[in-house]
Design a protein around this motif. Sequence first.
Motif, PDB file in Angstrom:
ATOM      1  N   ASP A 178       4.322   1.572  -0.492  1.00  0.00           N
ATOM      2  CA  ASP A 178       5.497   1.655  -1.352  1.00  0.00           C
ATOM      3  C   ASP A 178       5.081   1.432  -2.811  1.00  0.00           C
ATOM      4  O   ASP A 178       5.073   0.302  -3.311  1.00  0.00           O
ATOM      5  N   LYS A 179       4.769   2.518  -3.485  1.00  0.00           N
ATOM      6  CA  LYS A 179       4.294   2.431  -4.864  1.00  0.00           C
ATOM      7  C   LYS A 179       5.362   1.855  -5.788  1.00  0.00           C
ATOM      8  O   LYS A 179       5.053   1.062  -6.693  1.00  0.00           O
ATOM      9  N   ARG A 208       5.493  -1.868  -5.319  1.00  0.00           N
ATOM     10  CA  ARG A 208       4.271  -2.468  -5.871  1.00  0.00           C
ATOM     11  C   ARG A 208       4.370  -2.583  -7.393  1.00  0.00           C
ATOM     12  O   ARG A 208       4.090  -3.636  -7.964  1.00  0.00           O
ATOM     13  N   ASN A 209       4.784  -1.513  -8.039  1.00  0.00           N
ATOM     14  CA  ASN A 209       4.914  -1.538  -9.502  1.00  0.00           C
ATOM     15  C   ASN A 209       6.027  -2.481  -9.947  1.00  0.00           C
ATOM     16  O   ASN A 209       5.936  -3.123 -11.005  1.00  0.00           O
ATOM     17  N   GLU A 247       0.829  -1.209   0.000  1.00  0.00           N
ATOM     18  CA  GLU A 247       0.000   0.000   0.000  1.00  0.00           C
ATOM     19  C   GLU A 247       0.860   1.255   0.000  1.00  0.00           C
ATOM     20  O   GLU A 247       0.595   2.220  -0.729  1.00  0.00           O
TER      21      GLU A 247
END
Length: 707
Positions: free
Chosen positions: A207-208, A211-212, A205
Motif C-alpha cells: 500500500d504505497k 506508506r507515504n 509494501e
Amino acid sequence: MIDFEKELNPAQYEAATHPQGPVLVIAGAGSGKTRTIVYRLAWLVEQGIPPESILLMTFTRKAAQEMLTRTEHILGRPLQGTQGGTFHAFAFSVLRQNAAEIGFPNGFSLMDRSDSESAVKEVKDGLGIGKGEKSFPKKSTLLDMISKSRNKEVSIDTLVNSEAFHLATYAQEMEEISKAYAVYKKQHGLMDYDDLLFYLEELLEKDKFLRNSLRSRYQYLMVDEYQDTNLVQARIVKLLAGEKGNVMAVGDDAQSIYSFRGADVTNILKFPEIFEDVKIVRLEQNYRSTQPILDLTNAILDGAETKFDKKLFTDRTWGNKPQLMVPLSDFSQSTRVLDKIIELQKKFGPDEVAVLFRAGYQSYGLEVALKRLGVDFKKYGGLKFNEASHIKDVLAFIRLVSNPADIIAWQRTLGHIKGVGPKTATKIAGAVISADAKAMAKFTKKYPLLGEILADLDGLRKKNSTPATCLEVIIPLYKPILVAEYPDDYPRREAGIEQLSQIASNYDSVDTFLADLCLDPDQHSEEERKDNVVTLSTIHSAKGLEWKAVIILDLVEDRFPSRKSMQKPLEYEEERRLLYVACTRAKEELVMSAPASINRKNTDFSEPAVPSPFVRELDTALFDEFQESYSGGMAMKKNTPIVPPVYTSTATDFPESKTKPAMKLGHCKHKIFGRGKIIERIEPNKLRINFPGFGPKVIVEDFVELL
C-alpha cells in the motif's frame, strides 16, 4: 530555553541535535543512552517540530513511557501527540485500521500466549499428530519453535538442527503443524504477536499510499535498542523512514545478545549501508564503571571480528583492577565465591553485590553454599536449584535412602513409573512402608521398574552409601524417566543433574547433603527480603541492571563460551558480547572466576580446565590474578600465565612403562578428593592414589598432603 550544550557531553549533544537525515548512535554501556534520547525528543520539540510528527519505537512500553515522561519534565509542559511504544503496539494500531487490505475483512482478534498455545494444540489434534505419544513436543514448545522459525526466518528443520537437535525426529511434523496453524488463524480472523510485524510489513509494501501517509505523519523516527531488532523489524524501520528519512537508531552492537529470540546484530552493523549518508555518533563516556573496569571491557571488544570501534572512558579514573580468581576446582569455586560475597557485602551492602553466570545451572553449587551459611539471595533467569522439578525428582530418590517412610518422596518417585497414578503411588507407598509382602509382590509383578527401584534403594541403604555413590546408582535409573517426563528440554536439565553430582561429591553424609539442599534458612516472604539480598542472575537477565560489585562464574572453555558456540563463529562472537555485558554491569569491583579444574561429565573425575579464550586474550596487566592455595586461601600471583597448571588427571593419561611400585608410601589427603591411599609413584613428580568413592587418580605430588 534548555541549555543542551551544558546538559549533555559533546557526543550526546551531537546526537541529540542532529538536524536532518539518518543518524546511528553507538551507545556504549553506561554512556547515557536514555538521556540522549530524551534530550533528542526535547530538542526536536524546541525546534518547532510538532510532537505528533515524532514516533518513538522501544522494546517495552515501560521504557517508552519513561522517556516521554522525562521529556515532559525537561520541557516543563505536556508532550501531547508523540507516539511511543513497542513495534507490536504500533503494528496493532495500524493494522486495526487497515485489516481488510491484508485479508481480514471483518477485522481480527489478537491472541495472547495462552490463546496461541491452545490454537496450536487444536491444530495438532486436528491433524492427528502425536496422538498418544508422550514424548511429542508440548504445545508450549511447538509454539516456541514456530515463533522462533518465523522471527529468525528459517525453516523449523534448520532451527531444530541448530538449536534443538533432540527434537529433530519431529521436525517434519512441527513444520506441518506450523503451516496448518497459519491457515487456522486466517480462517478464524486471528493474529498472534509475530503476525503483527509480518502483516505490517506486507501492508507497507503493497500500500504505497499508506506508506507515504505514515512517512508524512511521522517525519522523525527514533528506535531504541536497535541491536535487538530482528530482520522484519529492521525492514519495517526502512519502510517507515525511507532511505533518506530522519531516522535515529540508538544501540550498541557490543550488547547484541538475544539472537536466540531472533535479534540480528547485522541490522545495526549494516545500518550505514541500508540508509544513505548516515551520520555515526559514538557515545563513549561512561557514567557507571571505574576506568580499570572499562580498560578490561575495552580489551574484551578488541578481539571482536566485526564491530563499531569505540573506547569507553570515564572521569572515575580511580578504583581497583578487576580480579581473576582461579579456584582449584569448580567444587571449591562456590566456597571461594561465597568468601568474596561476604567480603563485598560488608563493603557495599548485600543489594549491591551480584553473581552472574552463563546458564542457570551454573549457580547451583553457590546456592547450596549460600543456603548453608544463611545468606539470602534472589535469582533471575532459571529456577532456584531446589525449585527445579528434575532436581526434586532425583532428591526424592535420595530421601528414600535416608528415610524409607517418607511418603511424599515415595509418591513423587513412584509417580514416574508408567501406568502409576497418584492414587496407585499412594497405595504402593503404603505397602512399602508397612512391609506388606503380599501387596508388594502384586505391585512389582505389574510394574517391573518398581522392583528395580526398590532393590537399588535397599542396596544403597544397607551400605550406608555417600551422596555421590547414591547418585552413581540413581542417575542411570532416572535418565529414562528424565527423557520421558521432559522430552522438550531434557538436555538442559541434564546439566543441572551433573551439577548435583558435583555438589554431592563434597559430602560424606546423605542426611547433611539433604539438609543443605532441602532446608530454607529464611522463611520470610520475598517481598520482605528482595531489596536487601545478594543477586544471582544469568547475564541475559542482568542486561540493563548494575551493581557496585559483580562476580562472574565459570570463565572456562565449554562453559563460557559454551561448547556449542566454540564451533560456530557467529555464536562465538555473541558469547564475547555476553561477557562484555556482564563486565559492564560492575560499577566499582569486578571479579572473574576461572576454576583450574572441572568435573568431567557423568563421572566423578576432574580434569584440567582451560580458561575462556576471552580471558586468555587479555593483557595480564589489566587484572590482578589470585590463585587458590592448597590450604584454601587465595594468594595474589604476579606475572604468571593465565592458564593454570595441570594438577590432576585420570590414571590412563600416563604410560604404565614409566611407573614403579611405591613402597610404604601410606596415606595422603587431597583438597578435593579427601583422604586416599598412595598405591604408586610415577616419576618424576606424580602419585597414583586410590580415593574412596572416586577411584584411582594421578595427582602431582605437590597438591597432596602426606599423612
